[in-house]
Design an enzyme around this catalytic site. Sequence first.
Site, PDB file in Angstrom:
ATOM      1  N   HIS A  18      -4.296  -2.225  -2.619  1.00  0.00           N
ATOM      2  CA  HIS A  18      -2.851  -2.366  -2.409  1.00  0.00           C
ATOM      3  C   HIS A  18      -2.128  -2.535  -3.740  1.00  0.00           C
ATOM      4  O   HIS A  18      -1.166  -1.817  -4.045  1.00  0.00           O
ATOM      5  CB  HIS A  18      -2.579  -3.563  -1.500  1.00  0.00           C
ATOM      6  CG  HIS A  18      -1.130  -3.749  -1.178  1.00  0.00           C
ATOM      7  ND1 HIS A  18      -0.541  -3.204  -0.067  1.00  0.00           N
ATOM      8  CD2 HIS A  18      -0.138  -4.413  -1.842  1.00  0.00           C
ATOM      9  CE1 HIS A  18       0.742  -3.515  -0.046  1.00  0.00           C
ATOM     10  NE2 HIS A  18       1.006  -4.251  -1.118  1.00  0.00           N
ATOM     11  N   GLU A  19      -2.588  -3.481  -4.525  1.00  0.00           N
ATOM     12  CA  GLU A  19      -1.923  -3.745  -5.804  1.00  0.00           C
ATOM     13  C   GLU A  19      -2.139  -2.601  -6.793  1.00  0.00           C
ATOM     14  O   GLU A  19      -1.257  -2.314  -7.610  1.00  0.00           O
ATOM     15  CB  GLU A  19      -2.418  -5.064  -6.395  1.00  0.00           C
ATOM     16  CG  GLU A  19      -2.187  -6.290  -5.504  1.00  0.00           C
ATOM     17  CD  GLU A  19      -0.732  -6.463  -5.110  1.00  0.00           C
ATOM     18  OE1 GLU A  19       0.174  -5.984  -5.835  1.00  0.00           O
ATOM     19  OE2 GLU A  19      -0.486  -7.083  -4.051  1.00  0.00           O
ATOM     20  N   HIS A  22       0.637  -0.075  -6.324  1.00  0.00           N
ATOM     21  CA  HIS A  22       1.864  -0.431  -7.040  1.00  0.00           C
ATOM     22  C   HIS A  22       1.702  -0.200  -8.544  1.00  0.00           C
ATOM     23  O   HIS A  22       2.584   0.359  -9.202  1.00  0.00           O
ATOM     24  CB  HIS A  22       2.196  -1.908  -6.795  1.00  0.00           C
ATOM     25  CG  HIS A  22       2.637  -2.221  -5.404  1.00  0.00           C
ATOM     26  ND1 HIS A  22       3.606  -1.497  -4.736  1.00  0.00           N
ATOM     27  CD2 HIS A  22       2.248  -3.205  -4.539  1.00  0.00           C
ATOM     28  CE1 HIS A  22       3.793  -2.014  -3.536  1.00  0.00           C
ATOM     29  NE2 HIS A  22       2.975  -3.048  -3.391  1.00  0.00           N
TER      30      HIS A  22
END
Length: 343
Positions: A18-19, A22
């Site tokens: 997820h990170e 980003h």
Amino acid sequence: MLTVIAGIVVFGVLIFFHEAGHYLAARLVGIGVHEFSLGFGPRLWGFKRGRTAYNLRAIPYGGYVRLVGLDPRDEERDQPYSFARKPVLHRLIVMVAGPGMNFVLAVVALALVFFIQGVPVATTRVGEVLPGYPAAAAGIERGDRIVAIDGRTVHRWEEVLHAIGTAPHRAKVLTVERDGKRITVRVTPRVDEKGKGKIGLSPVVVQQRLSLLSALRVGTEYTCRITVLIADFLGKMIVGRAPADVGGPVRVMVEIGKAAHFGVFPLIQLMAFLSINLGFFNLLPVPALDGARVAFLLWEGVTRRPVDPEKESLVHLVGFAFLILLMVLVTYRDFIQLSNGLD
């Protein structure tokens, strides 16, 4: 111990992807990153490369990417590599990339299982005959292979379900193969609780190995189906047509432990399901989640006027506090349900 280790690994993989979404998107569009952290709380280990600090923190449940200029008090907010200085489209890409990577992880994880272990496929061979149903009364036996219905050849169990399910109370002629011989029987389906025809058979399920491309395609299809099911369940839960059965970290850890005891592949499949959940719920327009930032950016794109950063930060802060409170309540309920289950 296995539950704890499996839980840390699964949460770590989900958070990392997820990170990383980003982070990679930010680097792609030229936005600086102050920090990439897995976990919260005290820093256990890390290093710095360029302007970015990469840290591993003590509490493994969570993580974050701190972008330059995302905080209105950031001293570098007016720099050309600041989040605030980039076009709306670039900022949208960064916000959507996190949840997007969770869907990518789910596709890859499922594809890996289907490629190595295979995908479950229901054959037309009978695995179980339920007593008291029309199939048993007609003499169909376990091990029979259904080859035709009303003279039409069937190759997949879905074809059997369609032929039987769409014709309740209408007699069907089944041709079955038994010990190398073909037998014809007449069966009249009864109506089940959903109004479909049912004769009381279940199929033999086999694992079918897939090529890598086929595994990726089927993994994508499964990911889409699960996403639709989650959205449907959430909609029903909101209108009161489904119970508000939401599990917290404790319940998730318990389920991870169960999956881990069954083996690697069930654990990977559960991780894929959790990744889809994480991606989906992060896209909801809830303050403090990526979906809320997406909503603010869409508003800015339509109106050509950015939302006041101080007000937006306050909204996210309140939303974060609410989510923490909700997590505490759900975790407490998980402990109560777990203790009741142990009694």
